[in-house]
Design a protein around this motif. Structure first.
Motif, PDB file in Angstrom:
ATOM      1  N   PHE A 206     -85.934 106.268 -24.673  1.00 46.29           N
ATOM      2  CA  PHE A 206     -85.101 105.780 -25.766  1.00 46.29           C
ATOM      3  C   PHE A 206     -84.391 104.476 -25.427  1.00 46.29           C
ATOM      4  O   PHE A 206     -84.312 103.565 -26.253  1.00 46.29           O
ATOM      5  CB  PHE A 206     -84.106 106.848 -26.208  1.00 46.29           C
ATOM      6  CG  PHE A 206     -84.756 107.899 -27.047  1.00 46.29           C
ATOM      7  CD1 PHE A 206     -85.252 107.606 -28.299  1.00 46.29           C
ATOM      8  CD2 PHE A 206     -84.902 109.180 -26.566  1.00 46.29           C
ATOM      9  CE1 PHE A 206     -85.880 108.567 -29.069  1.00 46.29           C
ATOM     10  CE2 PHE A 206     -85.528 110.148 -27.328  1.00 46.29           C
ATOM     11  CZ  PHE A 206     -86.013 109.840 -28.585  1.00 46.29           C
ATOM     12  N   VAL A 207     -83.908 104.346 -24.204  1.00 45.72           N
ATOM     13  CA  VAL A 207     -83.253 103.093 -23.802  1.00 45.72           C
ATOM     14  C   VAL A 207     -84.273 101.958 -23.790  1.00 45.72           C
ATOM     15  O   VAL A 207     -83.995 100.847 -24.257  1.00 45.72           O
ATOM     16  CB  VAL A 207     -82.570 103.257 -22.425  1.00 45.72           C
ATOM     17  CG1 VAL A 207     -82.085 101.923 -21.894  1.00 45.72           C
ATOM     18  CG2 VAL A 207     -81.420 104.243 -22.519  1.00 45.72           C
TER      19      VAL A 207
ATOM     20  N   HIS B 152     -85.182 100.989 -27.457  1.00 46.13           N
ATOM     21  CA  HIS B 152     -84.066 100.264 -28.061  1.00 46.13           C
ATOM     22  C   HIS B 152     -84.013  98.833 -27.528  1.00 46.13           C
ATOM     23  O   HIS B 152     -83.880  97.873 -28.293  1.00 46.13           O
ATOM     24  CB  HIS B 152     -82.751 100.996 -27.778  1.00 46.13           C
ATOM     25  CG  HIS B 152     -81.556 100.272 -28.302  1.00 46.13           C
ATOM     26  ND1 HIS B 152     -80.807  99.435 -27.508  1.00 46.13           N
ATOM     27  CD2 HIS B 152     -81.000 100.238 -29.537  1.00 46.13           C
ATOM     28  CE1 HIS B 152     -79.828  98.931 -28.228  1.00 46.13           C
ATOM     29  NE2 HIS B 152     -79.920  99.399 -29.465  1.00 46.13           N
TER      30      HIS B 152
ATOM     31  N   PHE C 141     -86.965  96.709 -28.969  1.00 43.10           N
ATOM     32  CA  PHE C 141     -86.764  96.304 -30.360  1.00 43.10           C
ATOM     33  C   PHE C 141     -85.713  95.204 -30.450  1.00 43.10           C
ATOM     34  O   PHE C 141     -85.887  94.225 -31.174  1.00 43.10           O
ATOM     35  CB  PHE C 141     -86.351  97.503 -31.216  1.00 43.10           C
ATOM     36  CG  PHE C 141     -87.509  98.247 -31.797  1.00 43.10           C
ATOM     37  CD1 PHE C 141     -87.872  98.073 -33.115  1.00 43.10           C
ATOM     38  CD2 PHE C 141     -88.252  99.124 -31.028  1.00 43.10           C
ATOM     39  CE1 PHE C 141     -88.945  98.761 -33.665  1.00 43.10           C
ATOM     40  CE2 PHE C 141     -89.330  99.812 -31.556  1.00 43.10           C
ATOM     41  CZ  PHE C 141     -89.675  99.630 -32.878  1.00 43.10           C
ATOM     42  N   ARG C 142     -84.617  95.364 -29.720  1.00 43.55           N
ATOM     43  CA  ARG C 142     -83.549  94.359 -29.770  1.00 43.55           C
ATOM     44  C   ARG C 142     -83.984  93.045 -29.123  1.00 43.55           C
ATOM     45  O   ARG C 142     -83.659  91.969 -29.621  1.00 43.55           O
ATOM     46  CB  ARG C 142     -82.293  94.899 -29.091  1.00 43.55           C
ATOM     47  CG  ARG C 142     -81.674  96.118 -29.759  1.00 43.55           C
ATOM     48  CD  ARG C 142     -81.111  95.817 -31.146  1.00 43.55           C
ATOM     49  NE  ARG C 142     -80.078  94.822 -31.120  1.00 43.55           N
ATOM     50  CZ  ARG C 142     -78.773  95.089 -31.100  1.00 43.55           C
ATOM     51  NH1 ARG C 142     -78.356  96.336 -31.131  1.00 43.55           N
ATOM     52  NH2 ARG C 142     -77.901  94.103 -31.072  1.00 43.55           N
TER      53      ARG C 142
ATOM     54  N   PHE D 101     -80.882  93.195 -22.258  1.00 50.02           N
ATOM     55  CA  PHE D 101     -82.060  93.925 -22.723  1.00 50.02           C
ATOM     56  C   PHE D 101     -83.214  93.781 -21.744  1.00 50.02           C
ATOM     57  O   PHE D 101     -83.967  94.730 -21.514  1.00 50.02           O
ATOM     58  CB  PHE D 101     -82.468  93.456 -24.115  1.00 50.02           C
ATOM     59  CG  PHE D 101     -81.431  93.749 -25.165  1.00 50.02           C
ATOM     60  CD1 PHE D 101     -80.784  94.968 -25.212  1.00 50.02           C
ATOM     61  CD2 PHE D 101     -81.086  92.801 -26.101  1.00 50.02           C
ATOM     62  CE1 PHE D 101     -79.832  95.242 -26.171  1.00 50.02           C
ATOM     63  CE2 PHE D 101     -80.138  93.058 -27.066  1.00 50.02           C
ATOM     64  CZ  PHE D 101     -79.503  94.287 -27.104  1.00 50.02           C
TER      65      PHE D 101
ATOM     66  N   ARG E 204     -82.564  96.156 -18.902  1.00 52.76           N
ATOM     67  CA  ARG E 204     -82.847  97.547 -19.300  1.00 52.76           C
ATOM     68  C   ARG E 204     -84.340  97.833 -19.297  1.00 52.76           C
ATOM     69  O   ARG E 204     -84.769  98.906 -18.876  1.00 52.76           O
ATOM     70  CB  ARG E 204     -82.256  97.832 -20.678  1.00 52.76           C
ATOM     71  CG  ARG E 204     -80.764  97.916 -20.662  1.00 52.76           C
ATOM     72  CD  ARG E 204     -80.208  98.164 -22.038  1.00 52.76           C
ATOM     73  NE  ARG E 204     -78.754  98.094 -22.010  1.00 52.76           N
ATOM     74  CZ  ARG E 204     -77.998  98.136 -23.080  1.00 52.76           C
ATOM     75  NH1 ARG E 204     -78.555  98.235 -24.282  1.00 52.76           N
ATOM     76  NH2 ARG E 204     -76.691  98.062 -22.972  1.00 52.76           N
TER      77      ARG E 204
END
Length: 111
Positions: A18-19, A22, A25-26, A84, A87
């Motif tokens: 999930f991280v 996310h 996408f960002r 991002f 991550r």
């Protein structure tokens, strides 16, 4: 003991997935705003992805990951882009390792 390993690996894999999604996408949004030519890739089967967000196309998603793992990420000016990228760089290998542990421990009869 195997149940504990499976549980921990499953939680790590779940959270990393999930991280990672996310962040991908960002980061695509940041790249599309700053350098749209980087994510303007086309593939032979792009018509399957009409109606989906552009980053859901595997060609575009792979390009975003390539940018995040490569040196072009430093060319982005947005301050959140580095977050991002970090991550993605952490969650992609950690998530893959967790899924590998799930497969290996599960296949050896640990479940």
């Amino acid at each position: 003991m195997a149940q504990l390993v499976i549980s921990i690996a499953a939680v790590i894999a779940f959270l990393c997935t999930f991280v990672y999604l996310h962040a991908m996408f960002r980061l695509h949004g940041v790249i599309a705003a700053e350098k749209p030519e980087w994510v303007n890739v086309r593939g032979a089967l792009d018509f399957f992805y009409t109606g989906f967000p552009r980053v859901a196309n595997p060609n575009v998603g792979a390009e975003v990951v390539k940018i995040a793992l490569g040196s072009r990420a430093r060319q982005l000016n947005a301050p959140v882009a580095a977050r991002f990228v970090r991550r993605i760089r952490v969650c992609l290998p950690l998530g893959l390792l967790s899924y590998l542990v799930l497969v290996l421990v599960g296949s050896t009869g640990g479940a």
